[in-house]
Design a protein around this motif. Structure first.
Motif, PDB file in Angstrom:
ATOM      1  N   THR A 155       0.845  -1.193   0.000  1.00 16.51           N
ATOM      2  CA  THR A 155       0.000   0.000   0.000  1.00 16.51           C
ATOM      3  C   THR A 155       0.879   1.242   0.000  1.00 16.51           C
ATOM      4  OG1 THR A 155      -1.764  -1.131   1.213  1.00 16.51           O
ATOM      5  CG2 THR A 155      -1.778   1.275   1.254  1.00 16.51           C
ATOM      6  N   ILE A 156       0.564   2.169  -0.894  1.00 14.99           N
ATOM      7  CA  ILE A 156       1.308   3.427  -1.020  1.00 14.99           C
ATOM      8  C   ILE A 156       0.339   4.567  -0.767  1.00 14.99           C
ATOM      9  CG2 ILE A 156       2.822   4.810  -2.488  1.00 14.99           C
ATOM     10  CD1 ILE A 156       3.046   2.251  -4.264  1.00 14.99           C
ATOM     11  N   SER A 157       0.720   5.485   0.090  1.00 20.95           N
ATOM     12  CA  SER A 157      -0.105   6.652   0.372  1.00 20.95           C
ATOM     13  C   SER A 157       0.554   7.911  -0.176  1.00 20.95           C
ATOM     14  CB  SER A 157      -0.318   6.795   1.887  1.00 20.95           C
ATOM     15  OG  SER A 157      -1.019   5.687   2.406  1.00 20.95           O
ATOM     16  N   SER A 158      -0.225   8.958  -0.310  1.00 19.48           N
ATOM     17  CA  SER A 158       0.307  10.243  -0.760  1.00 19.48           C
ATOM     18  C   SER A 158       1.526  10.630   0.068  1.00 19.48           C
ATOM     19  CB  SER A 158      -0.764  11.334  -0.615  1.00 19.48           C
ATOM     20  OG  SER A 158      -1.875  11.077  -1.409  1.00 19.48           O
ATOM     21  N   GLY A 159       2.527  11.154  -0.606  1.00 17.62           N
ATOM     22  CA  GLY A 159       3.708  11.647   0.088  1.00 17.62           C
ATOM     23  C   GLY A 159       4.729  10.589   0.437  1.00 17.62           C
ATOM     24  N   GLU A 160       4.427   9.315   0.169  1.00 19.02           N
ATOM     25  CA  GLU A 160       5.368   8.241   0.486  1.00 19.02           C
ATOM     26  C   GLU A 160       6.179   7.857  -0.745  1.00 19.02           C
ATOM     27  OE1 GLU A 160       2.782   5.948   3.982  1.00 19.02           O
ATOM     28  OE2 GLU A 160       3.056   5.008   2.013  1.00 19.02           O
ATOM     29  N   ILE A 161       7.417   7.442  -0.499  1.00 19.42           N
ATOM     30  CA  ILE A 161       8.273   6.913  -1.554  1.00 19.42           C
ATOM     31  C   ILE A 161       8.615   5.473  -1.188  1.00 19.42           C
ATOM     32  CG2 ILE A 161      10.488   7.093  -2.748  1.00 19.42           C
ATOM     33  CD1 ILE A 161      10.427  10.095  -2.203  1.00 19.42           C
ATOM     34  N   HIS A 162       8.216   4.548  -2.051  1.00 15.91           N
ATOM     35  CA  HIS A 162       8.492   3.130  -1.851  1.00 15.91           C
ATOM     36  C   HIS A 162       9.482   2.677  -2.921  1.00 15.91           C
ATOM     37  CE1 HIS A 162       4.999   1.991   0.905  1.00 15.91           C
ATOM     38  NE2 HIS A 162       4.788   3.273   0.626  1.00 15.91           N
ATOM     39  N   ALA A 163      10.597   2.112  -2.509  1.00 16.26           N
ATOM     40  CA  ALA A 163      11.576   1.565  -3.444  1.00 16.26           C
ATOM     41  C   ALA A 163      11.374   0.057  -3.545  1.00 16.26           C
ATOM     42  CB  ALA A 163      12.994   1.874  -2.990  1.00 16.26           C
ATOM     43  N   ILE A 164      11.358  -0.452  -4.768  1.00 15.74           N
ATOM     44  CA  ILE A 164      11.294  -1.892  -5.008  1.00 15.74           C
ATOM     45  C   ILE A 164      12.616  -2.312  -5.626  1.00 15.74           C
ATOM     46  CG2 ILE A 164      10.228  -3.705  -6.390  1.00 15.74           C
ATOM     47  CD1 ILE A 164       7.595  -2.431  -6.009  1.00 15.74           C
ATOM     48  N   MET A 165      13.278  -3.260  -4.961  1.00 16.02           N
ATOM     49  CA  MET A 165      14.561  -3.750  -5.430  1.00 16.02           C
ATOM     50  C   MET A 165      14.481  -5.264  -5.549  1.00 16.02           C
ATOM     51  SD  MET A 165      17.117  -1.342  -3.155  1.00 16.02           S
ATOM     52  CE  MET A 165      18.500  -1.609  -4.281  1.00 16.02           C
TER      53      MET A 165
END
Length: 255
Positions: free
Chosen positions: A29-39
């Motif tokens: 889950t991604i919310s506004s203002g968040e940065i999620h890195a997928i590696m």
């Protein structure tokens, strides 16, 4: 506040050898203002996730959901997903012969917003965004990505990101093929879009170097079509130091 929810997502494609199952139950889950890195290593499903969110017809969702503020993204066409606030920066941006950058950008902005931007304001906004990304003014009259270098194509992707102002950006290996100067300029563009619009970001990358410029809130490790582990920025540091061996060993053991 907006939310992009991916729930137990299973995705397959058809190949010459038959059906290939790529994503095997991805949830995040991604919310506004968040940065999620997928590696993750090659073939782990990172780009498949990006293409599936964007609506690429090759990828078949066999189970699971993608929800944008509670709305079923999988029932939307790619154009409707863009209008709803999703943006994909492609790993390999395509050339569009016969369509100038100027026409493409204004036509796309009109399609996304449902009305044409005021020409004087729009022209100024495009010019300023190009200057910040160090894109020569002459590029406005060139055909989209035609004859552009890899780094120029990636800057144009981020130009679109800044102009279209999506709720969520999926950046599929935007750092690949960039030298250190281009990486810095592109990262600055992503950070501006993130800060100006409270944008949520899903950043797919093999390397930690872009994470020196774009600071993730969360890091997810993909292995064999699943999220093998997730944590904070320190997880990226562990991957830089030790690679993916322990995750690959766990996947091979079927744990």
């Amino acid at each position: 506040m907006s939310t992009l929810e991916i729930k137990d997502l299973h995705v397959s494609i058809e190949t010459d050898q038959g059906t290939k199952h790529i994503l095997k139950g991805v949830s995040l889950t991604i919310s506004s203002g968040e940065i999620h890195a997928i590696m993750g290593p090659n073939g782990s499903g990172k780009s498949t996730l990006a293409s599936t969110i964007a609506g690429h017809p090759r990828y078949e969702v066999t189970k699971g959901e993608i929800l944008l503020d509670g709305e079923d993204v999988l029932e939307m066409g790619p154009d409707e997903r863009a209008q709803a606030g999703l943006f994909l920066a492609m790993q390999y941006p395509v050339e569009v012969p016969g369509v100038t950058m100027t026409n493409f950008l204004r036509t796309a902005k009109t399609a996304i917003d449902g009305e044409a931007p005021k020409l004087r304001t729009w022209t100024k906004e495009v010019k300023q965004a190009m200057e910040k990304l160090r894109i020569d003014a002459d590029f406005a009259n060139r055909n989209v990505n035609e004859g552009f270098s890899g780094g120029e194509k990636k800057r144009v992707e981020i130009l679109q990101l800044e102009l279209f102002k999506p709720k969520f950006a999926i950046l599929d290996e935007t750092d690949s093929g960039l030298d250190i100067d281009a990486l810095r300029v592109v990262s600055e563009g992503v950070n501006r879009a993130h800060e100006d619009n409270d944008m949520g970001t899903l950043l797919i990358t093999h390397y930690t170097r872009i994470l020196n410029y774009i600071k993730p809130s969360f890091v997810h490790v993909f292995v064999d079509g699943r999220v093998a582990e997730q944590g904070g920025p320190e997880l990226a540091d562990e991957l830089e130091a030790n690679g993916y061996d322990r995750f690959l060993a766990t996947a091979a053991a079927g744990v």
